[in-house]
Design an enzyme around this catalytic site. Sequence first.
Site, PDB file in Angstrom:
ATOM      1  CG  ASP A  15      -1.939   1.060   1.344  1.00 54.27           C
ATOM      2  OD1 ASP A  15      -2.941   1.066   0.619  1.00 54.27           O
ATOM      3  OD2 ASP A  15      -1.712   1.939   2.196  1.00 54.27           O
ATOM      4  CG  HIS A  71      -5.844  -2.922  -0.078  1.00 53.35           C
ATOM      5  ND1 HIS A  71      -5.099  -2.423  -1.132  1.00 53.35           N
ATOM      6  CD2 HIS A  71      -5.435  -2.230   1.031  1.00 53.35           C
ATOM      7  CE1 HIS A  71      -4.289  -1.471  -0.680  1.00 53.35           C
ATOM      8  NE2 HIS A  71      -4.470  -1.329   0.619  1.00 53.35           N
TER       9      HIS A  71
END
Length: 314
Positions: free
Chosen positions: A108, A290
């Site tokens: 991320d 994610h």
Amino acid sequence: MFNATSFPTPTLVPVNGAVLEVFEVGSENAGNPIVLCHGWPEHAFSWRYQMAALAAAGFHVIVPNQRGFGNSSSPENVTDYDITCLTGDLVALLDHYGYEDAIFVGHDWGANVVWSTALLHPDRVRKIINLALPYQPRTDVPWIAFMEAIFGSDNYFVHFNRQPGVADAVLDANAAQFLRNLFRKNVPPARPAPGMVMINLAEAGTPLGEPVMSEDELAVFTAAFERTGFTGGINWYRNLDRNWQILADVDPVIHKPTLMIYGEQDMIPKSETLPHFVPDVDVLSLDCGHWIQQEAPEQTTQAILDWLADHEPA
């Protein structure tokens, strides 16, 4: 399930005018460093499933809470979170341990910092493994204006910049609920609700999908953010246009062996231009969302170990 009490005891390391809370395993493998960089709103604890396996494979595993997170420094000035500071922290961390370079792994926002470290300090990066966020080519106009034109003013990147302090207050007031609602997997597809997604998550009474982690694991994140608040991490977003300026004259091509791991169910799109900007890249997709290394820990760890084994020096 991981036992949160078995996570290593941290040390506080002075770097680059700040102090980082650093967790490490495998110090007996001095000379073979691998640095794991978390995203937002995360913590070094997000790498709990990879650390022991990497140490067992012969790596000195160094996992910082980056500035604004955990017990690391959280400066008041927004500009103290720009990409020069964030990459400078990692370089100073290598200096602290006496390393010329290291393998860097990022997820991320951590991936963005790793990409940027390779751009700004290429001699300090040996190899790259990034999760979720592919390389973001520099746009023709500053990033926030670019995102606002495409996604509108409710996009959380834009909102964080255009309405400073608003989201911070809502997230701080609902830290446990926000994190519980955010760290989910197998969330049913749905049209985005009106408003800013992070504020919506912080105020939603019922989580969707399934939890990514156990209650004990989630408690580690919750305790950290209830103590610090979210502003330090959000300030990373508030430097995107400043970072756009900093990177203006930097060679945009990364000349390092790289593994890019996507989550097949992630909302972040895969990059069609990745091989152009990162020519020595291998790409892998895992069947998860994610939070890749926490959703699919065994597959992530094995993918990292296999790729590193295939890229050992001849």
